[in-house]
Design a protein around this motif. Structure first.
Motif, PDB file in Angstrom:
ATOM      1  N   ARG A  86       0.818  -1.202   0.000  1.00 42.86           N
ATOM      2  CA  ARG A  86       0.000   0.000   0.000  1.00 42.86           C
ATOM      3  C   ARG A  86       0.860   1.265   0.000  1.00 42.86           C
ATOM      4  O   ARG A  86       1.890   1.324   0.676  1.00 42.86           O
ATOM      5  N   VAL A  87       0.399   2.265  -0.753  1.00 45.53           N
ATOM      6  CA  VAL A  87       1.072   3.573  -0.760  1.00 45.53           C
ATOM      7  C   VAL A  87       0.529   4.432   0.388  1.00 45.53           C
ATOM      8  O   VAL A  87       1.245   5.240   0.958  1.00 45.53           O
ATOM      9  N   PHE A  88      -0.738   4.238   0.716  1.00 39.71           N
ATOM     10  CA  PHE A  88      -1.383   5.046   1.763  1.00 39.71           C
ATOM     11  C   PHE A  88      -2.002   4.139   2.834  1.00 39.71           C
ATOM     12  O   PHE A  88      -3.218   4.129   3.023  1.00 39.71           O
ATOM     13  N   PRO A  89      -1.144   3.374   3.537  1.00 34.22           N
ATOM     14  CA  PRO A  89      -1.678   2.342   4.435  1.00 34.22           C
ATOM     15  C   PRO A  89      -2.589   2.875   5.534  1.00 34.22           C
ATOM     16  O   PRO A  89      -3.468   2.166   5.982  1.00 34.22           O
ATOM     17  N   SER A  90      -2.382   4.113   5.954  1.00 33.15           N
ATOM     18  CA  SER A  90      -3.171   4.576   7.105  1.00 33.15           C
ATOM     19  C   SER A  90      -4.250   5.581   6.719  1.00 33.15           C
ATOM     20  O   SER A  90      -4.847   6.218   7.567  1.00 33.15           O
ATOM     21  N   TRP A  91      -4.503   5.719   5.412  1.00 33.70           N
ATOM     22  CA  TRP A  91      -5.468   6.725   4.971  1.00 33.70           C
ATOM     23  C   TRP A  91      -6.724   6.037   4.467  1.00 33.70           C
ATOM     24  O   TRP A  91      -6.742   5.539   3.341  1.00 33.70           O
ATOM     25  N   HIS A  92      -7.796   6.114   5.254  1.00 38.62           N
ATOM     26  CA  HIS A  92      -9.005   5.440   4.776  1.00 38.62           C
ATOM     27  C   HIS A  92      -9.703   6.255   3.714  1.00 38.62           C
ATOM     28  O   HIS A  92     -10.549   5.748   2.999  1.00 38.62           O
ATOM     29  N   MET A  93      -9.364   7.466   3.541  1.00 35.96           N
ATOM     30  CA  MET A  93      -9.568   8.252   2.325  1.00 35.96           C
ATOM     31  C   MET A  93      -8.957   9.623   2.539  1.00 35.96           C
ATOM     32  O   MET A  93      -9.621  10.541   3.007  1.00 35.96           O
ATOM     33  N   GLY A  94      -7.677   9.730   2.233  1.00 34.29           N
ATOM     34  CA  GLY A  94      -7.002  11.019   2.273  1.00 34.29           C
ATOM     35  C   GLY A  94      -7.721  11.922   1.292  1.00 34.29           C
ATOM     36  O   GLY A  94      -8.249  11.463   0.294  1.00 34.29           O
ATOM     37  N   TYR A  95      -7.737  13.203   1.596  1.00 37.86           N
ATOM     38  CA  TYR A  95      -8.598  14.069   0.824  1.00 37.86           C
ATOM     39  C   TYR A  95      -7.909  15.402   0.587  1.00 37.86           C
ATOM     40  O   TYR A  95      -7.321  15.962   1.503  1.00 37.86           O
ATOM     41  N   LYS A  96      -7.967  15.876  -0.636  1.00 36.35           N
ATOM     42  CA  LYS A  96      -7.350  17.164  -0.932  1.00 36.35           C
ATOM     43  C   LYS A  96      -8.113  17.897  -2.019  1.00 36.35           C
ATOM     44  O   LYS A  96      -8.571  17.282  -2.978  1.00 36.35           O
ATOM     45  N   ASN A  97      -8.223  19.189  -1.792  1.00 35.98           N
ATOM     46  CA  ASN A  97      -8.755  20.055  -2.822  1.00 35.98           C
ATOM     47  C   ASN A  97      -7.602  20.367  -3.782  1.00 35.98           C
ATOM     48  O   ASN A  97      -6.456  20.372  -3.366  1.00 35.98           O
ATOM     49  N   LEU A  98      -7.884  20.596  -5.026  1.00 41.78           N
ATOM     50  CA  LEU A  98      -6.822  20.894  -5.982  1.00 41.78           C
ATOM     51  C   LEU A  98      -6.940  22.331  -6.463  1.00 41.78           C
ATOM     52  O   LEU A  98      -7.597  22.589  -7.469  1.00 41.78           O
ATOM     53  N   PRO A  99      -6.323  23.266  -5.747  1.00 42.87           N
ATOM     54  CA  PRO A  99      -6.380  24.640  -6.228  1.00 42.87           C
ATOM     55  C   PRO A  99      -5.496  24.791  -7.462  1.00 42.87           C
ATOM     56  O   PRO A  99      -4.475  24.112  -7.575  1.00 42.87           O
ATOM     57  N   LYS A 100      -5.906  25.661  -8.351  1.00 42.92           N
ATOM     58  CA  LYS A 100      -5.198  25.800  -9.628  1.00 42.92           C
ATOM     59  C   LYS A 100      -3.720  26.137  -9.459  1.00 42.92           C
ATOM     60  O   LYS A 100      -2.861  25.583 -10.122  1.00 42.92           O
ATOM     61  N   GLU A 101      -3.434  27.065  -8.510  1.00 42.70           N
ATOM     62  CA  GLU A 101      -2.037  27.520  -8.360  1.00 42.70           C
ATOM     63  C   GLU A 101      -1.122  26.343  -8.032  1.00 42.70           C
ATOM     64  O   GLU A 101       0.011  26.267  -8.472  1.00 42.70           O
ATOM     65  N   ARG A 102      -1.657  25.438  -7.206  1.00 38.78           N
ATOM     66  CA  ARG A 102      -0.836  24.327  -6.761  1.00 38.78           C
ATOM     67  C   ARG A 102      -0.545  23.380  -7.926  1.00 38.78           C
ATOM     68  O   ARG A 102       0.553  22.870  -8.055  1.00 38.78           O
ATOM     69  N   ILE A 103      -1.545  23.179  -8.768  1.00 37.95           N
ATOM     70  CA  ILE A 103      -1.336  22.332  -9.936  1.00 37.95           C
ATOM     71  C   ILE A 103      -0.257  22.953 -10.812  1.00 37.95           C
ATOM     72  O   ILE A 103       0.694  22.304 -11.222  1.00 37.95           O
ATOM     73  N   ASP A 104      -0.398  24.267 -11.038  1.00 38.51           N
ATOM     74  CA  ASP A 104       0.591  24.946 -11.880  1.00 38.51           C
ATOM     75  C   ASP A 104       1.982  24.833 -11.261  1.00 38.51           C
ATOM     76  O   ASP A 104       2.947  24.553 -11.927  1.00 38.51           O
ATOM     77  N   PHE A 105       2.017  25.050  -9.952  1.00 36.22           N
ATOM     78  CA  PHE A 105       3.296  25.011  -9.260  1.00 36.22           C
ATOM     79  C   PHE A 105       3.942  23.630  -9.390  1.00 36.22           C
ATOM     80  O   PHE A 105       5.104  23.489  -9.723  1.00 36.22           O
ATOM     81  N   LEU A 106       3.122  22.619  -9.162  1.00 36.01           N
ATOM     82  CA  LEU A 106       3.682  21.275  -9.166  1.00 36.01           C
ATOM     83  C   LEU A 106       4.079  20.798 -10.556  1.00 36.01           C
ATOM     84  O   LEU A 106       4.949  19.952 -10.693  1.00 36.01           O
ATOM     85  N   THR A 107       3.397  21.304 -11.580  1.00 41.28           N
ATOM     86  CA  THR A 107       3.685  20.792 -12.911  1.00 41.28           C
ATOM     87  C   THR A 107       4.732  21.654 -13.617  1.00 41.28           C
ATOM     88  O   THR A 107       5.269  21.273 -14.625  1.00 41.28           O
ATOM     89  N   GLU A 108       5.009  22.821 -13.049  1.00 40.34           N
ATOM     90  CA  GLU A 108       5.964  23.727 -13.661  1.00 40.34           C
ATOM     91  C   GLU A 108       7.337  23.063 -13.789  1.00 40.34           C
ATOM     92  O   GLU A 108       7.807  22.435 -12.831  1.00 40.34           O
ATOM     93  N   GLY A 109       7.912  23.169 -14.937  1.00 40.20           N
ATOM     94  CA  GLY A 109       9.284  22.685 -15.085  1.00 40.20           C
ATOM     95  C   GLY A 109       9.401  21.186 -15.281  1.00 40.20           C
ATOM     96  O   GLY A 109      10.495  20.677 -15.436  1.00 40.20           O
ATOM     97  N   ASN A 110       8.289  20.475 -15.262  1.00 41.84           N
ATOM     98  CA  ASN A 110       8.390  19.036 -15.493  1.00 41.84           C
ATOM     99  C   ASN A 110       7.373  18.644 -16.573  1.00 41.84           C
ATOM    100  O   ASN A 110       6.198  18.442 -16.300  1.00 41.84           O
TER     101      ASN A 110
END
Ligand SMILES: Cc1cc2nc3c(=O)[nH]c(=O)nc-3n(C[C@H](O)[C@H](O)[C@H](O)COP(=O)(O)O)c2cc1C
Length: 142
Positions: A86-110
């Motif tokens: 398991r990648v998330f053994p202790s998360w019975h449903m980890g949850y995250k909102n995806l704000p646009k800036e974060r997507i841009d930030f994370l994908t920038e340069g890759n």
């Protein structure tokens, strides 16, 4: 026979799925996933879901049920296959909102991540490994 499987799908969040409904979805996860030993993460933006599930092979049955949920549409299965651990053994449903800036930030340069993410967002078929790796990155794991 392997006894651990992973599954990734994307879907389009319907307008009837407001924040209240998101809370209800997470309540369902809390109620139903631990007894079935299902773990994973659920990401959402204003108009998209990406869910990664891990558990025994019955996660495909859970997926079949989720697929028919009226709070989303255009559900596309990206990946279903055996998993070593398991990648998330202790998360019975980890949850995250995806704000646009974060997507841009994370994908920038890759460019590779960017391409994978773009095709996931468009609901195009992607190699499960690529999608899972990207999701793991979003959660700053691995
Ligand atoms: C995007 C999305 C993800 C969902 N993920 C789960 C899940 O991981 N586990 C679950 O039990 N229900 C999940 N649901 C809710 C199910 O479709 C269903 O409403 C619920 O399991 C019904 O069980 P309940 O009566 O205990 O709430 C999800 C729904 C949506 C729209």
């Amino acid at each position: 026979m392997p006894n651990l499987y992973q599954l990734v799908y994307t879907s389009v969040r319907k307008p009837n799925c407001d924040e209240n409904e998101i809370v209800k979805i997470l309540d369902s996860c809390k109620r139903n996933n631990p007894p079935q030993d299902v773990t994973g993460i659920l990401l959402h933006s204003d108009d998209l879901f990406i869910q990664y599930l891990e558990g025994d092979k019955n996660i495909i049955k859970l997926y079949d049920m989720i697929k028919d949920d009226p709070r989303h549409k255009r559900v596309v299965l990206l990946s279903y296959g055996p998993l070593q651990e398991r990648v998330f053994p202790s998360w019975h449903m980890g949850y995250k909102n995806l704000p646009k800036e974060r997507i841009d930030f994370l994908t920038e340069g890759n460019d590779n991540d960017k391409n994978i993410f773009q095709s996931i967002i468009k609901g195009e078929q992607q190699s499960g490994v690529g999608a899972v790796n990207l999701l793991v990155k979003f959660f700053n794991k691995g």
